[in-house]
Design a protein around this motif. Structure first.
Motif, short mmCIF file in Angstrom:
data_model
loop_
_atom_site.label_atom_id
_atom_site.label_comp_id
_atom_site.label_asym_id
_atom_site.label_seq_id
_atom_site.Cartn_x
_atom_site.Cartn_y
_atom_site.Cartn_z
N VAL A 78 8.14 -7.12 -1.72
CA VAL A 78 7.08 -6.41 -2.43
C VAL A 78 7.00 -6.96 -3.85
N PHE A 79 5.77 -7.26 -4.28
CA PHE A 79 5.52 -7.69 -5.65
C PHE A 79 4.34 -6.87 -6.17
N GLU A 80 4.51 -6.26 -7.33
CA GLU A 80 3.44 -5.42 -7.88
C GLU A 80 3.10 -5.83 -9.30
N SER A 81 1.82 -6.13 -9.52
CA SER A 81 1.33 -6.44 -10.85
C SER A 81 0.28 -5.41 -11.24
N GLU A 82 -0.34 -5.58 -12.40
CA GLU A 82 -1.35 -4.62 -12.84
C GLU A 82 -2.59 -4.67 -11.98
N THR A 83 -2.89 -5.81 -11.40
CA THR A 83 -4.14 -5.97 -10.66
C THR A 83 -3.95 -6.24 -9.17
N PHE A 84 -2.73 -6.55 -8.75
CA PHE A 84 -2.50 -6.84 -7.33
C PHE A 84 -1.17 -6.27 -6.87
N ILE A 85 -1.11 -5.94 -5.57
CA ILE A 85 0.16 -5.62 -4.92
C ILE A 85 0.30 -6.58 -3.74
N PHE A 86 1.44 -7.25 -3.66
CA PHE A 86 1.70 -8.20 -2.58
C PHE A 86 2.76 -7.59 -1.65
N LEU A 87 2.39 -7.39 -0.40
CA LEU A 87 3.34 -6.90 0.61
C LEU A 87 3.58 -8.02 1.61
N VAL A 88 4.82 -8.45 1.75
CA VAL A 88 5.15 -9.56 2.64
C VAL A 88 5.82 -9.01 3.89
N PHE A 89 5.18 -9.23 5.05
CA PHE A 89 5.67 -8.72 6.33
C PHE A 89 6.09 -9.88 7.23
N GLU A 90 6.85 -9.53 8.27
CA GLU A 90 7.10 -10.51 9.32
C GLU A 90 5.77 -10.90 9.95
N LEU A 91 5.65 -12.13 10.40
CA LEU A 91 4.41 -12.63 10.98
C LEU A 91 4.40 -12.40 12.48
N CYS A 92 3.35 -11.75 12.97
CA CYS A 92 3.16 -11.51 14.41
C CYS A 92 2.02 -12.40 14.89
N LYS A 93 2.37 -13.52 15.48
CA LYS A 93 1.38 -14.56 15.78
C LYS A 93 0.40 -14.17 16.87
N ASN A 94 0.74 -13.21 17.70
CA ASN A 94 -0.19 -12.80 18.76
C ASN A 94 -1.17 -11.73 18.30
N GLY A 95 -1.10 -11.36 17.02
CA GLY A 95 -2.11 -10.48 16.46
C GLY A 95 -2.08 -9.05 16.99
N GLU A 96 -3.25 -8.41 16.91
CA GLU A 96 -3.35 -7.00 17.29
C GLU A 96 -3.40 -6.81 18.81
N LEU A 97 -2.82 -5.72 19.26
CA LEU A 97 -2.93 -5.34 20.67
C LEU A 97 -4.40 -5.17 21.04
N PHE A 98 -5.22 -4.70 20.11
CA PHE A 98 -6.66 -4.56 20.34
C PHE A 98 -7.28 -5.89 20.77
N ASP A 99 -6.99 -6.96 20.02
CA ASP A 99 -7.57 -8.27 20.33
C ASP A 99 -7.01 -8.83 21.62
N TYR A 100 -5.72 -8.60 21.86
CA TYR A 100 -5.12 -9.06 23.11
C TYR A 100 -5.78 -8.36 24.30
N LEU A 101 -6.01 -7.06 24.16
CA LEU A 101 -6.64 -6.30 25.24
C LEU A 101 -8.07 -6.77 25.46
N THR A 102 -8.79 -7.10 24.39
CA THR A 102 -10.15 -7.61 24.53
C THR A 102 -10.16 -8.93 25.29
N SER A 103 -9.14 -9.75 25.09
CA SER A 103 -9.10 -11.05 25.77
C SER A 103 -8.77 -10.93 27.25
N VAL A 104 -8.01 -9.91 27.64
CA VAL A 104 -7.62 -9.76 29.05
C VAL A 104 -8.33 -8.60 29.74
#
Length: 391
Positions: A95-121
């Protein structure tokens, strides 16, 4: 003295520089009203992450002032740290917080949202639904063990990693509950709201709601995974809300003909209008849907051995019939009469529809994937399919 205290409470002006010194932002992988999500690389290790960059530089975003947004983000960070370490919950790395921005760094989930996966199948098999829902329920159970209610569980807020494992995310509406506390705010996504959430907003004498709303949302998600559309959605929102309040849904569409009774029974127990009658998460995870083959080891169990024998014989018979089944053609008159009633053609029709209209599927309140299922039974798609067969 007061001035010094105020200065101490200001965000670190060098936080943005620290973020860019540690991480190298790459392409945009998501956008929100006031935020952008970018893939980024940690310079020292080369590991990939997802950085959510929240812009606080404007006076307001969609009617929300920047002070409220900052406080809400800090509350979300607090909750994310409370639920850290669970395999099915998104991990907040930095987490990095400045006066104008907040940066939240998460683990990367390369398969994206379950919503998009469900739309594809389009739909998931019972086996894949069991795999996804077990992880969702275990994640929600852990969240509840911390006295936290998520309040916005839906396929858009469930990410999938490289192995299609679940990562529950977006704790913006989550709240820590005190012992016996009830909530009355209306928040969440309309199609996934529990009846008690709606009542708390509509009636002055409503008792409020608690963590049971997440269990209701799990039922809506499971229903959607199995047949591709949510149980209560309607183009007219008032009709949809009335359906939710009355628990009005059905298993009568052709898609349900191929689905066994266990998942239907579990969905019924998830979608009980009275939260006191709703199944709890421990009971749900012990439901027969998640324990289809449970043969105890140790000792001789005649019933289990007999059951295993029946399964083996049935499997052998099906394998023997497989070549004939695979090459058997569907009679043209059946395809012309009602193509959508045939499982093989139904999957083809749905797959074509989502490939043609997938760009039109929206994630907002006004329109979503359920609209593709609104014609009953798929009138336009059926007529198009029949006309092509007749040529």
């Amino acid at each position: 003295m007061a001035k010094e205290e105020d200065d101490d409470n200001l965000p670190d002006k060098d936080a943005a520089k620290e973020f860019y010194a540690k991480y190298e932002p790459k392409e945009i992988i998501g956008r929100g009203i006031s935020s952008t999500v970018r893939r980024c690389i940690e310079k020292e290790t080369g590991h990939e992450y997802a950085a959510k960059i929240i812009d606080l530089s404007q006076e307001s975003h969609d009617g929300v002032d920047t002070h409220t947004m900052r406080d809400a983000t800090r509350q979300e960070i607090h909750i994310l740290r409370m639920v850290a370490g669970h395999p099915y919950i998104i991990e907040l790395q930095d987490v990095f917080e400045s006066e104008t921005f907040i940066f939240l760094v998460f683990e990367l989930c390369k398969n994206g949202e379950l919503f998009d996966y469900l739309t594809s199948v389009v739909t998931l098999s019972e086996k894949k639904t069991r795999y996804i829902m077990r992880q969702v329920l275990e994640g929600v159970r852990f969240i509840h063990s911390k006295n936290i209610v998520h309040r916005d569980l839906k396929p858009e807020n469930i990410l999938l990693d490289d192995q299609l494992n679940v990562k529950i995310t977006d704790f913006g509406f989550a709240k820590v509950l005190k012992q016996g506390e009830k909530l009355f705010e209306l928040c969440g996504t309309p199609g996934y709201l529990a009846p008690e959430t709606l009542k708390a907003n509509m009636f002055e004498d409503a008792p409020g709601y608690g963590m049971e709303v997440d269990i209701w949302a799990c039922g809506v998600i499971m229903f959607t995974l199995l047949v591709g559309c949510p149980p209560f959605w309607h183009r007219k929102q008032m009709v949809m809300l009335r359906n939710i309040m009355e628990g009005k849904y059905s298993f009568t569409s052709p898609e349900w003909a191929d689905i066994s009774e266990d998942p239907k029974e579990l969905i019924r127990r998830f979608l009980m209008v009275d939260p006191n009658e709703r199944i709890n998460l421990d009971e749900a995870l012990q439901h027969p849907f998640f324990n289809t083959v449970a043969i105890k080891s140790g000792g001789f169990n005649a019933r289990a051995k007999l059951r295993l024998g029946f399964i083996a014989v049935r499997a052998a018979v099906r394998l023997r019939r497989l070549p004939q089944t695979a090459t058997r053609a569907i009679p043209l008159y059946l395809a012309l009469q009602d193509p959508y009633a045939l499982r093989a053609l139904r999957k083809v029709i749905d797959g074509c529809a989502f490939r043609v209209y997938g760009h039109w599927v929206k994630k907002g309140e006004g329109q979503n994937r359920a609209a593709l299922f609104e014609n009953t039974p798929k009138t336009e798609l059926k007529s198009l399919y029949v006309s092509n067969l007749s040529r």
